[in-house]
Write a protein that holds these residues in place. Sequence first.
Motif, PDB file in Angstrom:
ATOM      1  N   GLY A 190       0.783  -1.525  -0.145  1.00  0.00           N
ATOM      2  CA  GLY A 190       0.054   0.278   0.034  1.00  0.00           C
ATOM      3  C   GLY A 190       1.266   1.225  -0.244  1.00  0.00           C
ATOM      4  O   GLY A 190       0.742   2.944  -0.235  1.00  0.00           O
ATOM      5  N   ARG A 191       1.999   1.060  -0.248  1.00  0.00           N
ATOM      6  CA  ARG A 191       3.340   2.366  -0.481  1.00  0.00           C
ATOM      7  C   ARG A 191       3.064   2.979  -1.766  1.00  0.00           C
ATOM      8  O   ARG A 191       3.227   1.850  -2.714  1.00  0.00           O
ATOM      9  CB  ARG A 191       4.110   1.876  -0.392  1.00  0.00           C
ATOM     10  CG  ARG A 191       4.167   1.562   2.350  1.00  0.00           C
ATOM     11  CD  ARG A 191       6.325   1.206   1.986  1.00  0.00           C
ATOM     12  NE  ARG A 191       6.349   0.299   0.863  1.00  0.00           N
ATOM     13  CZ  ARG A 191       6.665  -1.163   0.985  1.00  0.00           C
ATOM     14  NH1 ARG A 191       7.126  -1.559   2.466  1.00  0.00           N
ATOM     15  NH2 ARG A 191       7.451  -1.543   0.113  1.00  0.00           N
ATOM     16  N   LEU A 192       3.259   4.572  -1.666  1.00  0.00           N
ATOM     17  CA  LEU A 192       3.138   5.316  -3.036  1.00  0.00           C
ATOM     18  C   LEU A 192       4.404   4.652  -3.995  1.00  0.00           C
ATOM     19  O   LEU A 192       5.654   4.854  -3.273  1.00  0.00           O
ATOM     20  CB  LEU A 192       2.935   6.544  -2.765  1.00  0.00           C
ATOM     21  CG  LEU A 192       2.328   7.421  -3.981  1.00  0.00           C
ATOM     22  CD1 LEU A 192       1.145   7.667  -4.888  1.00  0.00           C
ATOM     23  CD2 LEU A 192       2.959   9.310  -3.161  1.00  0.00           C
ATOM     24  N   ARG A 193       4.289   4.199  -4.611  1.00  0.00           N
ATOM     25  CA  ARG A 193       4.983   4.474  -5.853  1.00  0.00           C
ATOM     26  C   ARG A 193       5.322   4.954  -6.635  1.00  0.00           C
ATOM     27  O   ARG A 193       6.205   4.871  -7.604  1.00  0.00           O
ATOM     28  CB  ARG A 193       5.121   2.791  -6.452  1.00  0.00           C
ATOM     29  CG  ARG A 193       5.562   1.433  -5.592  1.00  0.00           C
ATOM     30  CD  ARG A 193       6.793   1.793  -4.992  1.00  0.00           C
ATOM     31  NE  ARG A 193       7.362   1.474  -3.799  1.00  0.00           N
ATOM     32  CZ  ARG A 193       7.677   1.631  -2.706  1.00  0.00           C
ATOM     33  NH1 ARG A 193       8.251   2.950  -2.561  1.00  0.00           N
ATOM     34  NH2 ARG A 193       8.211   0.976  -1.481  1.00  0.00           N
TER      35      ARG A 193
ATOM     36  N   VAL B 241       3.161  15.070  -0.503  1.00  0.00           N
ATOM     37  CA  VAL B 241       3.144  15.916   1.616  1.00  0.00           C
ATOM     38  C   VAL B 241       2.388  16.318   2.214  1.00  0.00           C
ATOM     39  O   VAL B 241       2.438  13.932   2.148  1.00  0.00           O
ATOM     40  CB  VAL B 241       2.495  17.411   1.124  1.00  0.00           C
ATOM     41  CG1 VAL B 241       3.325  18.621   0.196  1.00  0.00           C
ATOM     42  CG2 VAL B 241       0.924  16.682   0.562  1.00  0.00           C
ATOM     43  N   ARG B 242       2.377  16.301   3.872  1.00  0.00           N
ATOM     44  CA  ARG B 242       2.251  15.310   4.677  1.00  0.00           C
ATOM     45  C   ARG B 242       1.084  16.059   5.298  1.00  0.00           C
ATOM     46  O   ARG B 242       0.753  16.932   4.827  1.00  0.00           O
ATOM     47  CB  ARG B 242       3.600  15.731   5.700  1.00  0.00           C
ATOM     48  CG  ARG B 242       5.125  15.142   6.214  1.00  0.00           C
ATOM     49  CD  ARG B 242       4.784  13.519   5.738  1.00  0.00           C
ATOM     50  NE  ARG B 242       6.145  13.442   5.036  1.00  0.00           N
ATOM     51  CZ  ARG B 242       6.746  11.558   5.164  1.00  0.00           C
ATOM     52  NH1 ARG B 242       5.448  10.558   4.755  1.00  0.00           N
ATOM     53  NH2 ARG B 242       7.793  11.739   4.700  1.00  0.00           N
ATOM     54  N   PRO B 243       0.334  15.560   6.088  1.00  0.00           N
ATOM     55  CA  PRO B 243      -1.056  15.177   6.304  1.00  0.00           C
ATOM     56  C   PRO B 243      -1.128  16.238   7.480  1.00  0.00           C
ATOM     57  O   PRO B 243      -1.893  17.981   7.061  1.00  0.00           O
ATOM     58  CB  PRO B 243      -1.919  14.157   7.299  1.00  0.00           C
ATOM     59  CG  PRO B 243      -0.928  13.636   7.129  1.00  0.00           C
ATOM     60  CD  PRO B 243       0.600  14.016   6.571  1.00  0.00           C
ATOM     61  N   ASP B 244      -0.431  17.194   7.741  1.00  0.00           N
ATOM     62  CA  ASP B 244       0.343  18.333   8.974  1.00  0.00           C
ATOM     63  C   ASP B 244       0.580  18.980   8.307  1.00  0.00           C
ATOM     64  O   ASP B 244       1.106  20.721   8.426  1.00  0.00           O
ATOM     65  CB  ASP B 244       0.812  17.661  10.010  1.00  0.00           C
ATOM     66  CG  ASP B 244       2.740  17.774   9.608  1.00  0.00           C
ATOM     67  OD1 ASP B 244       2.691  17.063   8.714  1.00  0.00           O
ATOM     68  OD2 ASP B 244       3.397  17.742  10.801  1.00  0.00           O
ATOM     69  N   ASP B 245       0.921  18.959   6.871  1.00  0.00           N
ATOM     70  CA  ASP B 245       1.787  20.361   6.160  1.00  0.00           C
ATOM     71  C   ASP B 245       0.476  21.649   5.711  1.00  0.00           C
ATOM     72  O   ASP B 245      -0.444  21.147   6.069  1.00  0.00           O
ATOM     73  CB  ASP B 245       2.099  19.754   4.715  1.00  0.00           C
ATOM     74  CG  ASP B 245       3.810  19.454   4.758  1.00  0.00           C
ATOM     75  OD1 ASP B 245       4.297  19.727   5.783  1.00  0.00           O
ATOM     76  OD2 ASP B 245       3.717  18.705   3.438  1.00  0.00           O
TER      77      ASP B 245
ATOM     78  N   GLU C  58       3.999   8.769   7.678  1.00  0.00           N
ATOM     79  CA  GLU C  58       5.521   8.862   7.831  1.00  0.00           C
ATOM     80  C   GLU C  58       5.935   6.951   7.002  1.00  0.00           C
ATOM     81  O   GLU C  58       6.950   6.615   6.544  1.00  0.00           O
ATOM     82  CB  GLU C  58       5.717   8.276   9.046  1.00  0.00           C
ATOM     83  CG  GLU C  58       5.271   8.017  10.494  1.00  0.00           C
ATOM     84  CD  GLU C  58       3.615   7.827  10.501  1.00  0.00           C
ATOM     85  OE1 GLU C  58       2.702   6.457  10.868  1.00  0.00           O
ATOM     86  OE2 GLU C  58       3.096   8.786  10.544  1.00  0.00           O
ATOM     87  N   LYS C  59       5.061   6.265   6.626  1.00  0.00           N
ATOM     88  CA  LYS C  59       5.167   4.908   6.200  1.00  0.00           C
ATOM     89  C   LYS C  59       5.232   5.144   4.309  1.00  0.00           C
ATOM     90  O   LYS C  59       5.725   4.313   4.306  1.00  0.00           O
ATOM     91  CB  LYS C  59       4.101   4.074   6.399  1.00  0.00           C
ATOM     92  CG  LYS C  59       4.765   3.590   7.867  1.00  0.00           C
ATOM     93  CD  LYS C  59       3.381   2.308   8.751  1.00  0.00           C
ATOM     94  CE  LYS C  59       3.945   2.003   9.965  1.00  0.00           C
ATOM     95  NZ  LYS C  59       2.636   1.514  10.485  1.00  0.00           N
TER      96      LYS C  59
END
Length: 130
Positions: A36-39, A73-77, A99-100
């Motif tokens: 399930g990691r983004l590629r 981007v990250r959820p807290d950006d 983070e994963k």
Amino acid sequence: MITEVVTVRPEEPVTRAAKLMVDNLIGSVLVVDEEGRLRGIVTERDIVYVVSEAWDPTKHKVWEIMTENPIVVRPDDDLLTVVRKMSETNVRHLPVVDEKGVPVGIISFRDVLDFLMSVFGLALGLTLEK
């Protein structure tokens, strides 16, 4: 951020990615691995490329046209970080990953525009309806 992420696997045919975009009225799909990691990401521009090169989208795979290791981007950006990344890299879709490296959402230029329109509308005392 849209939290209903639409994904495909790298080995799926290009037609699957295109059909998901049409069915979900979206401009991109995220490519994920078995964990399930983004590629990667496939966008409308990638589909246009396939058509312009007269490729058979039933025979070509997503991995052949995806952008690998897309900018994320990250959820807290904050919004400024998101807009800056979009502007600097000339992209209209940014995956949001944890983070994963697992997608938890996606932000499109349209999402940013809709948000800004609602903020300006509120500031001016207007109600903006779709």
